[in-house]
Design an enzyme around this catalytic site. Structure first.
Site, PDB file in Angstrom:
ATOM      1  N   THR A  30     -14.522  27.454 -51.555  1.00  0.00           N
ATOM      2  CA  THR A  30     -14.128  26.449 -50.564  1.00  0.00           C
ATOM      3  C   THR A  30     -13.347  25.290 -51.171  1.00  0.00           C
ATOM      4  OG1 THR A  30     -16.218  25.232 -50.849  1.00  0.00           O
ATOM      5  CG2 THR A  30     -16.175  26.974 -49.177  1.00  0.00           C
ATOM      6  N   CYS A  34     -20.047  19.027 -54.137  1.00  0.00           N
ATOM      7  CA  CYS A  34     -21.193  18.442 -53.426  1.00  0.00           C
ATOM      8  C   CYS A  34     -22.166  17.810 -54.416  1.00  0.00           C
ATOM      9  CB  CYS A  34     -21.958  19.516 -52.639  1.00  0.00           C
ATOM     10  SG  CYS A  34     -20.969  20.448 -51.455  1.00  0.00           S
ATOM     11  N   CYS A  38     -27.182  18.567 -51.322  1.00  0.00           N
ATOM     12  CA  CYS A  38     -26.405  18.793 -50.099  1.00  0.00           C
ATOM     13  C   CYS A  38     -27.202  19.662 -49.124  1.00  0.00           C
ATOM     14  CB  CYS A  38     -25.077  19.457 -50.442  1.00  0.00           C
ATOM     15  SG  CYS A  38     -24.023  19.748 -48.992  1.00  0.00           S
ATOM     16  N   ARG A  63     -12.279  18.830 -53.560  1.00  0.00           N
ATOM     17  CA  ARG A  63     -12.363  17.653 -52.697  1.00  0.00           C
ATOM     18  C   ARG A  63     -13.816  17.414 -52.297  1.00  0.00           C
ATOM     19  NH1 ARG A  63     -10.485  21.787 -49.352  1.00  0.00           N
ATOM     20  NH2 ARG A  63     -11.616  22.039 -47.382  1.00  0.00           N
ATOM     21  N   CYS A  65     -17.259  16.821 -50.375  1.00  0.00           N
ATOM     22  CA  CYS A  65     -17.920  17.361 -49.185  1.00  0.00           C
ATOM     23  C   CYS A  65     -18.040  16.266 -48.122  1.00  0.00           C
ATOM     24  CB  CYS A  65     -19.299  17.888 -49.562  1.00  0.00           C
ATOM     25  SG  CYS A  65     -20.304  18.458 -48.177  1.00  0.00           S
ATOM     26  N   CYS A  68     -22.366  15.840 -47.352  1.00  0.00           N
ATOM     27  CA  CYS A  68     -23.302  15.141 -48.254  1.00  0.00           C
ATOM     28  C   CYS A  68     -22.681  13.947 -48.948  1.00  0.00           C
ATOM     29  CB  CYS A  68     -23.851  16.110 -49.296  1.00  0.00           C
ATOM     30  SG  CYS A  68     -22.660  16.629 -50.565  1.00  0.00           S
ATOM     31  N   ASP A 450     -44.730 -10.813 -77.222  1.00  0.00           N
ATOM     32  CA  ASP A 450     -44.865 -11.546 -75.968  1.00  0.00           C
ATOM     33  C   ASP A 450     -46.339 -11.715 -75.608  1.00  0.00           C
ATOM     34  OD1 ASP A 450     -43.442 -12.415 -73.262  1.00  0.00           O
ATOM     35  OD2 ASP A 450     -45.112 -11.084 -72.710  1.00  0.00           O
TER      36      ASP A 450
END
Length: 500
Positions: A30, A34, A38, A63, A65, A68, A450
């Site tokens: 695709t 993601c 997702c 690119r 998603c 998500c 401390d």
């Protein structure tokens, strides 16, 4: 992590949100990348490839998603822990150094050549400094597009793009939508985004943005916000209506931020005089609240000590309060030497009213920015209501910060900064380590001397002497700063409780 394919596949199949931001899943079929959690049906393992950064995914031609929104993941905790040149470079890029000074400026701050930095980042992260900065600009642009009504041309330059054409091309390439389509989609489905995204539109005050800061659960807000509220300097910080508010000195102007703890995010309300400071302001707020930490890994390590385990089990997810300005915190650490929290606030408030830059706050009681090192370096020592030795320490520190001989910040070499601090008059292990812990973000900073730590250690049956406690704390590494938070929490001090 991204090179361990089997482990990454397991995380994706289980939709494990702990790994959001640690690695990204790119799907070859695709061409979409993601976050591991997702909600979509996981792809076949043979179609997955894994990258360490969103920038690496974008560089490889994937690119983001739309479901998500991986660009809104919490930052990777690796850059919080590590102190090498690559980690320092990532922190500086998050601080906007490349946008303001370019790659040569980044390299100069790190003491390397431009070619060396580019090669190291490309080898380890799959993307060079320009690609990492570009991915950050794209995320800022998306935030402004979806949460404000600013014109697109103004958004382009506010996000750090050099031209509107570059802005349009980048948004289209990264999100597969034009800027106008992103805004229309956000307006048409305001309730559909995951809770870690910035979806609330500014409505009350012009120039104000309201957004959500994601984090890895769990997060215990008691010591985090309790510490900030209990030590707040009047005029610079305040606790109002359930939110920690403070002024911010930024490269292009100034701002006021209000941070409110919520169960699944921190609500952040930012008012900026110049929108170009947005990316840096968000980065500093995340660093202030330690939101990129991995509490599961921290607590698992500390829980292995049977004497610490009850503290971790009772209130898991404690964070280390940071700072929005390392120089400011260093000055405040000196003012807090051997005095109470109330006395330290009083000393700081006097400096602020006398030497801070006035600001307007129509929604609260903030009045000033904290004084810069340059302003403090030139003051008359006689005007300081401090012991003579403390005056010398403060003015020497301010001078070193002003002339650049002492560098404190996200890109600083932690060991070098420690050595330079210890060389200044009046600086001992406690002051140096508290600055390393909160100003430099060192997760392994430790305060064995401390008083609160020693008292808590004694009550738990841990060694109480600094040397013996340091030996015992070796098993807590590299999370000793978080162990300090759990030890401090045994005391009924205001820093350990949310204000009423």
């Amino acid at each position: 992590m991204h090179t361990d394919t089997e482990r990454c596949v397991r995380a994706v199949r289980s939709k494990d949100a702990r790994f959001d931001g640690v690695f990204f899943t790119a799907v070859r079929t695709t061409r979409i990348y993601c976050r591991p959690s997702c909600p979509a049906v996981p792809p076949k393992p043979g179609n997955m490839e894994f990258h360490p950064t969103a920038a690496a995914c974008q560089r490889a031609g994937f690119r983001a998603c739309k479901r998500c929104r991986p660009d809104t993941s919490p930052g990777s905790p690796h850059w919080h822990v590590r102190a090498d040149a690559v980690a320092r470079a990532v922190r500086l890029i998050q601080d906007g150094v490349v946008d303001r000074e370019g790659v040569p400026g980044l390299a100069a701050r790190l003491g390397y050549s431009t070619r060396q930095i580019e090669r190291q980042l490309l080898t380890e992260l799959g993307a060079g400094p320009l690609a990492l900065a570009r991915a950050q600009r794209a995320q800022t642009a998306r935030l402004l597009i979806e949460t404000t009504a600013m014109p697109m041309a103004r958004i382009a330059f506010a996000a750090g793009f050099s031209s509107i054409r570059t802005f349009n091309d980048t948004v289209r390439e990264v999100f597969a939508l034009t800027p106008g389509e992103l805004r229309a989609r956000a307006n048409g489905s305001a309730g559909s985004h995951p809770p870690t995204t910035a979806t609330t539109r500014a409505t009350a005050t012009p120039g104000t943005l309201t957004l959500r800061l994601p984090f890895r659960a769990p997060l215990n807000p008691s010591n985090l916000f309790g510490h900030l509220a209990a030590t707040a300097v009047p005029g610079v910080e305040e606790w109002r209506d359930g939110a920690y508010r403070r002024t911010l000195a930024l490269p292009y102007g100034h701002g006021i931020v209000a941070l409110t703890p919520r169960p699944d995010h921190v609500l952040c309300r930012l008012s900026l005089t110049d929108p170009r400071d947005l990316t840096l302001a968000i980065s500093r707020c995340r660093r202030l609240l330690d939101l990129d930490a991995d509490p599961v890994a921290v607590d698992e390590q500390l829980r292995a000590d049977p004497l610490l385990a009850p503290l971790v089990d009772a209130a898991p997810g404690r964070r280390v309060p940071g700072t929005v300005d390392a120089a400011e915190f260093a000055v405040r650490a000196v003012l807090g030497q051997q005095v109470s929290t109330a006395a330290a606030r009083t000393h700081a408030a006097r400096l602020v009213s006398a030497h801070g830059v006035p600001v307007e706050d129509p929604e609260g009681g903030l009045t000033h920015l904290f004084p810069t090192p340059e302003a403090l370096a030139g003051i008359d020592p006689a005007t300081l209501a401090l012991p003579r030795s403390r005056r010398t320490t403060l003015l020497t520190l301010a001078t070193a910060l002003a002339d650049g001989s002492l560098a404190l910040g996200p890109g600083s070499d932690r060991d070098e900064a420690r050595a330079n601090l210890l060389a200044l008059p009046g600086f001992g292990p406690w002051t140096t380590e508290i600055i390393a812990m909160r100003a430099l973000g060192d997760p392994d900073a430790f305060l064995p001397g401390d008083l609160g730590v020693r008292r808590a250690a004694q009550g738990l049956g841990l060694p109480a002497t600094p040397a013996a406690l340091t030996d015992r704390a070796a098993r807590w590494r590299p999370w000793r700063a978080y162990a300090v938070q759990y030890l401090w929490a045994t005391d009924d001090h205001p820093i350990n409780h949310l204000p009423a």
